[in-house]
Enzyme design. Sequence first.
Site, PDB file in Angstrom:
ATOM      1  CG  HIS A  87      -3.187   0.116  -0.134  1.00  0.00           C
ATOM      2  ND1 HIS A  87      -2.207   0.051  -1.397  1.00  0.00           N
ATOM      3  CD2 HIS A  87      -3.080  -1.335  -0.007  1.00  0.00           C
ATOM      4  CE1 HIS A  87      -2.220  -1.149  -1.960  1.00  0.00           C
ATOM      5  NE2 HIS A  87      -2.531  -2.106  -0.946  1.00  0.00           N
TER       6      HIS A  87
HETATM    7  O1  RIB Z   1      -6.871  -2.230  -3.070  1.00  0.00           O
HETATM    8  C1  RIB Z   1      -6.502  -2.182  -2.201  1.00  0.00           C
HETATM    9  C2  RIB Z   1      -7.871  -1.659  -2.068  1.00  0.00           C
HETATM   10  O2  RIB Z   1      -8.914  -2.645  -1.141  1.00  0.00           O
HETATM   11  C3  RIB Z   1      -8.153  -0.916  -0.363  1.00  0.00           C
HETATM   12  O3  RIB Z   1      -8.654   0.021   0.039  1.00  0.00           O
HETATM   13  C4  RIB Z   1      -8.038  -1.945   1.171  1.00  0.00           C
HETATM   14  O4  RIB Z   1      -9.021  -1.975   1.007  1.00  0.00           O
HETATM   15  C5  RIB Z   1      -8.986  -3.028  -0.429  1.00  0.00           C
HETATM   16  O5  RIB Z   1     -10.815  -1.710   0.136  1.00  0.00           O
END
Ligand code: RIB
Length: 318
Positions: free
Chosen positions: A244
């Site tokens: 992500h």
């Molecule tokens: O949903 C994914 C996000 O939430 C990413 O940034 C992960 O590190 C958590 O912070």
Amino acid sequence: MHCLVIDLPGMKARLIIDCDPGHDDALALMVAHHFAEVLLVTTVSGNAPVDLTTANALRVLDLLEVATPVYSGAAEPLQGAPRYALHVHGADGLGGVDLPPPGRPAASGAVSQLIDVCEANPDAWLVALGPLTNLAQMFRLRPDLAERLPGISIMGGSAAGGNATPVAEFNIFADPYAAAVVFESGARIRMCGLNLTRQVMSSAGWLDTFRDQNNPRARFVVQLLTFLHERMVHLTGQAAAALHDPCAVLAVTHQQLFNFVPRPVTVELTGRHTRAMTVVDERPLPGSRPNVEVGYTVDSAALLSLIRTGILAGVSSI
Ligand code: RIB
Ligand code: CA
């Protein structure tokens, strides 16, 4: 098979990163320090309590042997109790890795530091990788900064389905009121939501390409993703993880690999089943006023190649 992405020399983007390390935040910090100049790292409660996300940010920067300033920020959301993702990231927020404790302390006062560094560096993009509490507090104190920033690249939200709930993504879910402040701030926002980031997946095969690298960063990533893949097997049945947070960094440094569409986006604050949903209006209404550039597609192979390069090459001074 890796697709080769030729990275043309040129002006490096200058970034300010707000994060909650977290496994994918750690990868994002590595990638950012290779492809950009990182002026400041601020930390926030999210994947783990802020004392742990702060220590984890320092530990990763120690691994990179960089002295990027780190300031700790919000320990809880604007409203309500903190929500963590320890079931994903482990008890200390960076499970599975054998990094030493931080070699230096962080300063406190993330919000005032964000204000100072944004003011002093009008070309620097903000990259938000955790709940948006620090950014919301910054805009509450200095709403004028929204117009002055070149942009904010956010890993958060989704145009199609959630992870914390069926419709809400964790960073928004952990502080929806802060997300609403940021989305309504008037700042230029580039949203790398789950619908986009789930197109960039690590796999056992991709991880194997790091195992024969005699490199402390490669060894760290093998530990990091081995842990995360094991957690993902329990959570999703797949030994693979969406990368992500690196997407939000590369959405600034390599924008040409993404497709963003301007859309009106609002954050649901009260829905019994839809709290923290990023409601993306895709209707072609005349007179609609888009406030967010929503990411829809990305060259996944190119991103995996860039993330691998950023990890193996480490900090670049050019
Ligand atoms: O949903 C994914 C996000 O939430 C990413 O940034 C992960 O590190 C958590 O912070
Ligand atoms: Ca994060």
